[in-house]
Design an enzyme around this catalytic site. Structure first.
Site, PDB file in Angstrom:
ATOM      1  N   CYS A   1     105.907  37.850 -41.156  1.00 16.75           N
ATOM      2  CA  CYS A   1     107.350  38.073 -41.254  1.00 16.75           C
ATOM      3  C   CYS A   1     108.143  36.821 -40.877  1.00 16.75           C
ATOM      4  O   CYS A   1     107.670  35.996 -40.106  1.00 16.75           O
ATOM      5  CB  CYS A   1     107.754  39.193 -40.317  1.00 16.75           C
ATOM      6  SG  CYS A   1     106.827  40.694 -40.585  1.00 16.75           S
TER       7      CYS A   1
ATOM      8  N   ARG B   1     104.789  31.612 -45.885  1.00 17.56           N
ATOM      9  CA  ARG B   1     104.064  32.377 -44.873  1.00 17.56           C
ATOM     10  C   ARG B   1     103.502  33.687 -45.424  1.00 17.56           C
ATOM     11  O   ARG B   1     102.722  34.346 -44.763  1.00 17.56           O
ATOM     12  CB  ARG B   1     105.009  32.697 -43.698  1.00 17.56           C
ATOM     13  CG  ARG B   1     105.510  31.463 -42.991  1.00 17.56           C
ATOM     14  CD  ARG B   1     106.739  31.786 -42.173  1.00 17.56           C
ATOM     15  NE  ARG B   1     106.434  32.763 -41.143  1.00 17.56           N
ATOM     16  CZ  ARG B   1     106.053  32.456 -39.916  1.00 17.56           C
ATOM     17  NH1 ARG B   1     105.940  31.199 -39.561  1.00 17.56           N
ATOM     18  NH2 ARG B   1     105.804  33.387 -39.037  1.00 17.56           N
TER      19      ARG B   1
ATOM     20  N   TRP C   1     106.170  41.119 -43.860  1.00 17.41           N
ATOM     21  CA  TRP C   1     104.766  41.253 -44.243  1.00 17.41           C
ATOM     22  C   TRP C   1     104.298  42.515 -43.551  1.00 17.41           C
ATOM     23  O   TRP C   1     104.166  42.550 -42.325  1.00 17.41           O
ATOM     24  CB  TRP C   1     103.980  40.029 -43.795  1.00 17.41           C
ATOM     25  CG  TRP C   1     102.686  39.905 -44.499  1.00 17.41           C
ATOM     26  CD1 TRP C   1     102.497  39.513 -45.794  1.00 17.41           C
ATOM     27  CD2 TRP C   1     101.398  40.193 -43.970  1.00 17.41           C
ATOM     28  NE1 TRP C   1     101.159  39.550 -46.093  1.00 17.41           N
ATOM     29  CE2 TRP C   1     100.463  39.959 -45.008  1.00 17.41           C
ATOM     30  CE3 TRP C   1     100.941  40.637 -42.747  1.00 17.41           C
ATOM     31  CZ2 TRP C   1      99.099  40.151 -44.836  1.00 17.41           C
ATOM     32  CZ3 TRP C   1      99.581  40.825 -42.576  1.00 17.41           C
ATOM     33  CH2 TRP C   1      98.679  40.573 -43.622  1.00 17.41           C
TER      34      TRP C   1
ATOM     35  N   ASN D   1     110.227  40.336 -35.793  1.00 20.45           N
ATOM     36  CA  ASN D   1     108.814  39.973 -36.015  1.00 20.45           C
ATOM     37  C   ASN D   1     108.038  40.447 -34.805  1.00 20.45           C
ATOM     38  O   ASN D   1     108.539  40.370 -33.688  1.00 20.45           O
ATOM     39  CB  ASN D   1     108.638  38.458 -36.108  1.00 20.45           C
ATOM     40  CG  ASN D   1     109.285  37.888 -37.354  1.00 20.45           C
ATOM     41  OD1 ASN D   1     109.734  38.611 -38.221  1.00 20.45           O
ATOM     42  ND2 ASN D   1     109.328  36.564 -37.428  1.00 20.45           N
ATOM     43  N   GLY D   2     106.804  40.879 -35.007  1.00 22.39           N
ATOM     44  CA  GLY D   2     105.994  41.338 -33.875  1.00 22.39           C
ATOM     45  C   GLY D   2     105.681  42.820 -34.007  1.00 22.39           C
ATOM     46  O   GLY D   2     105.902  43.414 -35.068  1.00 22.39           O
TER      47      GLY D   2
ATOM     48  N   GLU E   1      77.392  33.172 -45.944  1.00 21.20           N
ATOM     49  CA  GLU E   1      78.818  32.840 -45.929  1.00 21.20           C
ATOM     50  C   GLU E   1      79.016  31.326 -45.786  1.00 21.20           C
ATOM     51  O   GLU E   1      79.904  30.750 -46.408  1.00 21.20           O
ATOM     52  CB  GLU E   1      79.512  33.615 -44.797  1.00 21.20           C
ATOM     53  CG  GLU E   1      80.972  33.231 -44.527  1.00 21.20           C
ATOM     54  CD  GLU E   1      81.915  33.416 -45.699  1.00 21.20           C
ATOM     55  OE1 GLU E   1      81.514  33.970 -46.737  1.00 21.20           O
ATOM     56  OE2 GLU E   1      83.067  32.953 -45.586  1.00 21.20           O
TER      57      GLU E   1
ATOM     58  N   LYS F   1      81.157  29.048 -48.406  1.00 17.85           N
ATOM     59  CA  LYS F   1      82.297  28.199 -48.014  1.00 17.85           C
ATOM     60  C   LYS F   1      82.100  26.790 -48.548  1.00 17.85           C
ATOM     61  O   LYS F   1      83.007  26.187 -49.100  1.00 17.85           O
ATOM     62  CB  LYS F   1      82.444  28.113 -46.494  1.00 17.85           C
ATOM     63  CG  LYS F   1      83.144  29.202 -45.753  1.00 17.85           C
ATOM     64  CD  LYS F   1      84.577  29.465 -46.077  1.00 17.85           C
ATOM     65  CE  LYS F   1      84.725  30.339 -47.293  1.00 17.85           C
ATOM     66  NZ  LYS F   1      84.824  31.746 -47.146  1.00 17.85           N
TER      67      LYS F   1
ATOM     68  N   GLU G   1      82.335  26.494 -52.544  1.00 16.59           N
ATOM     69  CA  GLU G   1      83.620  26.728 -53.203  1.00 16.59           C
ATOM     70  C   GLU G   1      84.636  25.620 -52.948  1.00 16.59           C
ATOM     71  O   GLU G   1      85.464  25.349 -53.809  1.00 16.59           O
ATOM     72  CB  GLU G   1      84.200  28.105 -52.869  1.00 16.59           C
ATOM     73  CG  GLU G   1      84.597  28.287 -51.437  1.00 16.59           C
ATOM     74  CD  GLU G   1      85.112  29.690 -51.144  1.00 16.59           C
ATOM     75  OE1 GLU G   1      85.701  30.315 -52.026  1.00 16.59           O
ATOM     76  OE2 GLU G   1      84.928  30.141 -49.999  1.00 16.59           O
TER      77      GLU G   1
ATOM     78  N   HIS H   1      59.074  31.366 -49.813  1.00 12.06           N
ATOM     79  CA  HIS H   1      58.605  32.149 -50.955  1.00 12.06           C
ATOM     80  C   HIS H   1      59.121  31.568 -52.274  1.00 12.06           C
ATOM     81  O   HIS H   1      59.223  32.285 -53.268  1.00 12.06           O
ATOM     82  CB  HIS H   1      59.022  33.614 -50.787  1.00 12.06           C
ATOM     83  CG  HIS H   1      58.364  34.251 -49.594  1.00 12.06           C
ATOM     84  ND1 HIS H   1      57.036  34.599 -49.564  1.00 12.06           N
ATOM     85  CD2 HIS H   1      58.849  34.546 -48.353  1.00 12.06           C
ATOM     86  CE1 HIS H   1      56.723  35.116 -48.379  1.00 12.06           C
ATOM     87  NE2 HIS H   1      57.813  35.080 -47.623  1.00 12.06           N
TER      88      HIS H   1
ATOM     89  N   LYS I   1      93.028  33.266 -55.494  1.00 15.35           N
ATOM     90  CA  LYS I   1      93.003  33.917 -54.175  1.00 15.35           C
ATOM     91  C   LYS I   1      92.643  35.389 -54.321  1.00 15.35           C
ATOM     92  O   LYS I   1      91.955  35.953 -53.493  1.00 15.35           O
ATOM     93  CB  LYS I   1      94.364  33.746 -53.492  1.00 15.35           C
ATOM     94  CG  LYS I   1      94.440  34.334 -52.091  1.00 15.35           C
ATOM     95  CD  LYS I   1      93.542  33.569 -51.124  1.00 15.35           C
ATOM     96  CE  LYS I   1      93.404  34.244 -49.771  1.00 15.35           C
ATOM     97  NZ  LYS I   1      92.128  33.903 -49.115  1.00 15.35           N
TER      98      LYS I   1
HETATM   99  C1  F6R Z   1      85.607  33.219 -50.606  1.00 12.42           C
HETATM  100  C2  F6R Z   1      86.597  34.196 -51.031  1.00 12.42           C
HETATM  101  C3  F6R Z   1      86.181  35.242 -51.993  1.00 12.42           C
HETATM  102  C4  F6R Z   1      86.769  36.596 -51.588  1.00 12.42           C
HETATM  103  C5  F6R Z   1      86.455  37.646 -52.664  1.00 12.42           C
HETATM  104  C6  F6R Z   1      86.943  39.028 -52.245  1.00 12.42           C
HETATM  105  O1  F6R Z   1      86.147  32.327 -49.678  1.00 12.42           O
HETATM  106  O2  F6R Z   1      87.730  34.151 -50.628  1.00 12.42           O
HETATM  107  O3  F6R Z   1      84.800  35.320 -52.107  1.00 12.42           O
HETATM  108  O4  F6R Z   1      86.215  36.974 -50.361  1.00 12.42           O
HETATM  109  O5  F6R Z   1      87.084  37.282 -53.860  1.00 12.42           O
HETATM  110  O6  F6R Z   1      88.313  39.027 -52.002  1.00 12.42           O
HETATM  111  P1  F6R Z   1      88.972  40.197 -51.186  1.00 12.42           P
HETATM  112  O7  F6R Z   1      88.472  40.134 -49.791  1.00 12.42           O
HETATM  113  O8  F6R Z   1      90.442  39.925 -51.265  1.00 12.42           O
HETATM  114  O9  F6R Z   1      88.581  41.484 -51.857  1.00 12.42           O
END
Ligand code: F6R
Length: 615
Positions: free
Chosen positions: A2, A27, A81, A107-108, A488, A492, A495, A511, A610
């Protein structure tokens, strides 16, 4: 998250507030609104809209045609938000008191809002939103005896939780009251004008002279004066700060990328994820959004998790948590597979859909398939009011704050914390003793501090990152809770750095994939001081014997793995069930710094979005 903007001065307040709200757009938010004092009507006028600021501007143009008149010189605005209640117009700020004389932006989180709301309803106050903020507007009206500062102070005395607020009243056309506790408020002092905001990016277009409130400060702001007092009305003085930074630096909080900013936000994100949810005395946790009775919780005999990407790896950690802490058989499946595989859903199956955005197409489809089969489905989402949160109608929010960098970071650690809290609830309904529950809850309380200690290793990680930044292939290994952490870590790295990286179970490497190892393929091994460590050390030696350099992620003070590695990243000691959190943060920092050395566009990696809203 927010954002707040308030203006008092000689300019048209609508323009200043809208441009301030636009500055806060980075934000993340899902609705916006403003309230202005109209001297013609001698009243407050309010306009709110769901969605972007552009939508709010069109609403203002239709609903308030005189909005550009010079006599609008006082107002407050907000980008919301969602936390309490979906992103709807009714829930958007500002909130008005029952008599319409006071407008509040906040906010909060007001933690005791439910009790306050109940009391106010009994006194005849009518609530028009689901938010915690609305209680503040009514409390100000209830406490008002002609002095707005005193009314706000008396209202805040009743509030538990965090706030950054700005309040205006229709009988005080020359005044804004602002206050903070745990949520920032800055006041820009210009020439015969003042701008109040939660973030200086909304201020510095007008003035570089800024005063920051401390917790429990209340500011009485006019165009010419600024008086700050404590909640008990003792005057305090706060220094004027001259701001030199530019807007881009401010939006990223001084970090070079949103990803790095979000990595560093993890102590706060975790504190928010656990706030008000831990019941240490009872050795359990409370997640109101589950909407399940104790009997329903005890009846669950199987958990099925569906998610994608990073959320899927958090779900894999969830499998270990539910099986370890609650003895509940747990399946985890990629949502795209779940939706088409005709999954078996028994009446006592609980499905968890994990999604930061709540908008991932495959996860949405998996949720709908499970609901069609009569399953109880909980959404574990970050974005309030997102499709998955709405479709499931119940679940647990992460409260990690908006994640803007494409690579998910703080959502992962908050997901693990939420899954741990869920596993404790199910564990306590089954085989977890009170004393074990208390030990786990105490460790969760420490999570923000563990993460803060982890972040202190960034300098050392950066040095290692530089050494390996030119690699073209890398492996990540782990076993037990460290297996999903390895997957994971590899995700990271690939990507954001475009290095080909593979995550494997430490024992599975031999294996097949071990054939790929040589001196050009470094291996990152998650090997904290936990059960299985000595076996993982043997796997490290296997890698070194093929010429690979090994980067160990090992517990601070534990030197057993040292002789089997070339470089070591230290992680703070913590109980096994939370260990993926610091280890994955180490991997986030390693990936980030490698990508930075390679000059990659970290916040917007090629080919990625995203939120993946297509199959
Ligand atoms: C990796 C990443 C993606 C998301 C995936 C699922 O850094 O961001 O692998 O984790 O696209 O996204 P959500 O969690 O929004 O369903």
């Amino acid at each position: 998250m927010c954002g707040i903007v308030g203006y008092i001065g000689q300019r048209n307040a609508t323009g200043v507030i809208i441009s301030g709200l636009k500055r806060l757009e980075y934000r993340g938010y899902d609705s916006a609104g403003l309230a202005l004092y109209s001297s013609r009507r001698q009243a407050l006028v309010r306009v709110r809209a769901v969605g972007k600021i552009a939508g709010l501007v069109s609403r203002i143009e239709t609903d308030l045609p005189d909005h550009a008149d010079p006599d609008y010189t006082l107002g407050v605005g907000h980008t919301r938000w969602a936390t309490h209640g979906a992103p709807t117009e009714a829930n958007a700020h500002p909130h008005l008191s029952r008599n319409g004389e006071f407008a509040v932006v906040h906010n909060g989180i007001i933690e005791n809002y439910a009790a306050l709301k109940e009391r106010l309803i009994r006194k005849g106050y009518i609530f028009t939103s689901e938010t915690d903020t609305e209680v503040l507007a009514h409390l100000v009206e209830e406490c008002y005896e002609g002095d707005l500062h005193c009314a706000v102070a008396a209202a805040l005395e009743q509030v538990e939780g965090t706030y950054g607020i700005a309040v205006v009243g229709s009988r005080h056309q020359g005044l804004i009251i602002a206050a903070r506790k745990g949520s920032p408020i800055a006041i820009g002092a210009g020439q015969s004008e003042a701008i109040v905001a939660s973030d200086i990016s909304a201020i510095i277009g007008y003035t570089k002279q800024v005063v920051f409130l401390n917790d429990e400060d209340i500011a009485t702001i006019t165009a010419e004066t600024l008086d700050i007092a404590s909640l008990k009305n003792v005057p305090v003085s706060r220094a004027l700060t001259h701001i030199d930074s530019n807007l881009d630096q401010i939006e990223k909080g001084g970090f070079e990328h949103f990803m790095l900013k979000e990595i560093h936000e993890q102590p706060q994100a975790l504190a928010n994820a656990i706030r008000g949810r831990l019941l240490e005395k009872d050795g359990t946790t409370r997640l109101g959004g589950m909407q399940m009775t104790s009997a329903e919780i005890a009846r669950i005999s199987h958990i099925s998790i569906a998610a994608c990407g990073t959320s899927y790896y958090a779900g894999m950690v969830g499998k270990y948590l539910f099986e370890d802490l609650a003895g509940l058989p747990t399946d985890i499946e990629q949502a795209a597979e779940f939706r088409y595989r005709n999954p078996i859903i028994e009446p006592d199956t609980l499905m968890l859909a994990i999604s930061q955005s709540g908008e991932t197409a495959d996860t949405i489809a998996a949720v709908r398939e499970a609901l069609r089969k009569g399953a109880t489905v909980l959404g574990i989402c970050n974005v309030v009011g997102s499709t998955i949160a709405r479709d499931t109608g119940r679940g647990v929010y992460l409260h990690a704050g908006p994640e803007i960098g494409v690579a998910s970071t703080k959502a992962f650690t908050a997901q693990v914390a939420v899954l741990a809290m869920l596993a404790i609830i199910f564990g306590r309904a089954r085989r977890l003793s009170g004393s074990k529950g208390r030990e786990l809850v105490r460790e969760l309380t420490r999570a923000p501090a563990i993460v803060a200690a982890m972040l202190e290793e960034e300098g050392a990680i950066k040095v290692i990152a530089e050494k390996y930044a030119r690699s073209e292939h890398m492996f990540y290994l782990g076993r037990g809770y460290m297996y999903p952490a390895a997957l994971e870590g590899a995700l990271k790295l690939k990507e954001i750095s475009y290095i080909h990286a593979e995550g494997y179970h430490a024992a599975e490497l031999k294996h097949g994939p071990i054939a790929l190892l040589d001196e050009h393929v470094p291996v990152v091994v998650a090997v904290p001081d936990l059960p299985g460590k000595s076996k993982t050390i043997s796997n490290m030696q296997e890698c070194r014997a093929r010429g690979s350099s090994v980067i160990a992620i090992a517990t601070s003070g534990d030197d057993e793995a040292i002789s089997s590695c070339n470089d070591v990243i230290r992680v703070p000691r913590c109980l096994e069930f939370l260990a993926p959190i610091p280890v994955v943060i180490a991997e986030q920092l390693l990936a980030y710094h490698i990508a930075r050395f390679r000059g990659c566009p970290i916040d917007q990696p090629r080919n990625l979005a995203k939120s993946v809203t297509v199959e």
